[in-house]
Write an enzyme that holds these catalytic residues in place. Structure first.
Site, PDB file in Angstrom:
ATOM      1  N   ALA A 178       0.678  -1.028  -0.017  1.00 45.53           N
ATOM      2  CA  ALA A 178      -0.109  -0.060   0.294  1.00 45.53           C
ATOM      3  C   ALA A 178       0.897   1.466  -0.087  1.00 45.53           C
ATOM      4  O   ALA A 178       0.644   2.292  -0.634  1.00 45.53           O
ATOM      5  CB  ALA A 178      -0.916  -0.041   1.099  1.00 45.53           C
ATOM      6  N   ASP A 179       1.952   1.261   0.894  1.00 44.69           N
ATOM      7  CA  ASP A 179       2.861   2.438   0.729  1.00 44.69           C
ATOM      8  C   ASP A 179       3.644   2.531  -0.410  1.00 44.69           C
ATOM      9  O   ASP A 179       3.690   3.600  -1.332  1.00 44.69           O
ATOM     10  CB  ASP A 179       3.882   2.000   1.697  1.00 44.69           C
ATOM     11  CG  ASP A 179       3.564   2.390   3.204  1.00 44.69           C
ATOM     12  OD1 ASP A 179       2.788   3.467   3.344  1.00 44.69           O
ATOM     13  OD2 ASP A 179       4.087   2.095   4.067  1.00 44.69           O
ATOM     14  N   LEU A 180       4.144   1.473  -1.162  1.00 46.80           N
ATOM     15  CA  LEU A 180       4.642   1.461  -2.337  1.00 46.80           C
ATOM     16  C   LEU A 180       3.932   1.970  -3.468  1.00 46.80           C
ATOM     17  O   LEU A 180       4.246   2.870  -4.358  1.00 46.80           O
ATOM     18  CB  LEU A 180       5.399   0.288  -2.624  1.00 46.80           C
ATOM     19  CG  LEU A 180       6.853  -0.152  -1.689  1.00 46.80           C
ATOM     20  CD1 LEU A 180       6.865  -1.695  -1.953  1.00 46.80           C
ATOM     21  CD2 LEU A 180       7.864   0.417  -1.842  1.00 46.80           C
TER      22      LEU A 180
END
Length: 406
Positions: A178-180
């Site tokens: 989700a961050d990436l």
């Protein structure tokens, strides 16, 4: 000439989503100035071991996690909790095209570093906020963490072994997806805003949320649910509609076999010396194999265990049956294709020696990304940036250091 060497970015982010976006822009030539807390810096600087080691084997304070998302940047230490620190960052913003931040909703307003405040200083600024849940809605004030978002956004409900099986249950991804992916979507948004500004002279505000991205990443699975109303289940490494299309354990490790049609299934079982399986009416066609997967898959698992990974892959590739190994990272970076594509890069580090990093995967004929600078030491460029970009002299810098502003 790099594609973005005319763009300057003020990076007020930490950990992964924001730094990933800023690093991608930096790879294409943008001058990224990373603002960090004096004495501490980005949280990920301390997320080790492992740490970067100098040629004599000495471990530094540069954690590998931090190194992964901060190449090609300049580090400036400023305490934005002080009035003078806020003034410095505002002055830097006036010299930048893009600001990226991942503070809690509303937190930067009290420092005069929110979009409205910086737009008053530079009207065409592009300002990208990255949060867990966005700038509005009932969850806006919550802190957002990738692991939580993977669960909340449905990803873990479709990832992991099937309920009732060995190791069954929801599973997060092995990296912070989700961050990436928020970092990548944010990069796209910034580039789009820059293109719009070039045509109109207008800057804009970008609101990126990890949860929004996680829901969007459900892609065809999300579309399937919206079309059918049926909640999808977990299949582990198997496929809901194709059998066999999964991982199997060979005698010395794991392989993937991705049979896409009945002809490939026949070749697979012939290689495994189980030709009779292709003649069995329970397994002769894919719909039949799907119905009888619980009977077929254990038979195939026993068959695959009779050979090594290398033997299976060589035989299946020669027969045109899609397959591949499940590599650990040592095998990944030794893989001949990964080596040929130059996915590992070495960049000279200011502490001595070279740091090994993963190359930006984008290939372009005219404006390729480039790994120019190793991830900076904490505050490595503070003096240079404040002198050359803002015109501070030595006495001003000394006063700011004495007051712990920088």
């Amino acid at each position: 000439m790099a594609a973005l060497d005319h763009i300057r970015v003020l990076d007020l982010t930490r950990v992964l989503a924001g730094p990933w976006c800023a690093q991608t822009l930096a790879d294409f030539g943008a001058d990224v100035i990373k603002i960090e807390r004096p004495g501490a810096g980005d949280d990920t600087r301390h997320w080790g071991p492992p740490y970067f080691r100098t040629p004599d084997g000495t471990a530094t304070r540069e954690a590998a996690y931090y190194l992964a998302a901060n190449r090609n940047k300049r580090s400036v230490t400023v305490d934005i909790g002080t009035p003078e620190g806020q003034r410095i960052v505002s002055e830097l913003a006036a010299e930048c095209d893009v600001v990226i931040e991942n503070y809690k909703v509303g937190q930067l307003k009290k420092y005069g570093l929110d979009y409205a405040s910086l737009k008053a200083i530079r009207p065409d600024i592009i300002y990208c906020s990255i949060t867990g849940f966005g700038q509005d809605g009932p969850y806006a004030a919550r802190a957002g963490y990738d692991f939580i978002v993977q669960g909340l956004g449905g990803f873990m409900s479709i990832t992991g072994e099937a309920d009732g099986g060995l190791g069954g249950g929801p599973q997060k991804a092995g990296v912070a997806i989700a961050d990436l992916m928020t970092g990548m979507y944010a990069t796209t948004a910034v580039l789009t805003a820059l293109a719009h500004r070039e045509r109109t002279g207008e800057g804009q505000y970008i609101d990126m949320a990890l949860l929004d991205v996680q829901v969007a990443m459900l892609a065809n699975v999300g579309a399937n649910f919206l079309a059918s109303g049926e909640v999808p289940r977990r299949w582990g490494n198997a496929h809901a509609n194709i059998v066999p299309y999964q991982s199997f354990e060979a005698s010395d490790g794991w392989i993937i076999v991705a049979v896409g049609n009945d002809g490939q299934f026949r070749k697979f079982v012939q290689i495994g010396e189980r030709e009779e399986l292709a003649e069995d009416e329970r397994f002769a066609t894919n719909p039949a194999r799907v119905r009888h997967r619980d009977t077929l898959v254990p038979i195939l698992a026993d068959m695959v265990r009779t050979r090594t990974r290398h033997q299976w892959i060589a035989l299946l590739e020669d027969a045109g049956v899609p397959c591949g190994p499940i590599n650990d990272l040592a095998e990944v970076f030794d893989n001949e294709q990964v080596v040929a594509r130059g996915m590992r890069v070495e960049i000279d580090h200011s502490l001595g020696g070279a740091v090994s990093l993963v190359r930006n995967p984008i290939r372009m004929s005219a404006t390729p990304p480039e790994a120019r600078l190793a991830p900076p030491l904490l505050g490595e460029h503070t003096e240079h940036v404040l002198k050359n970009l803002l015109g501070y002299d030595d006495s001003a810098l000394e006063r700011l250091r004495a007051a712990a502003v920088i």
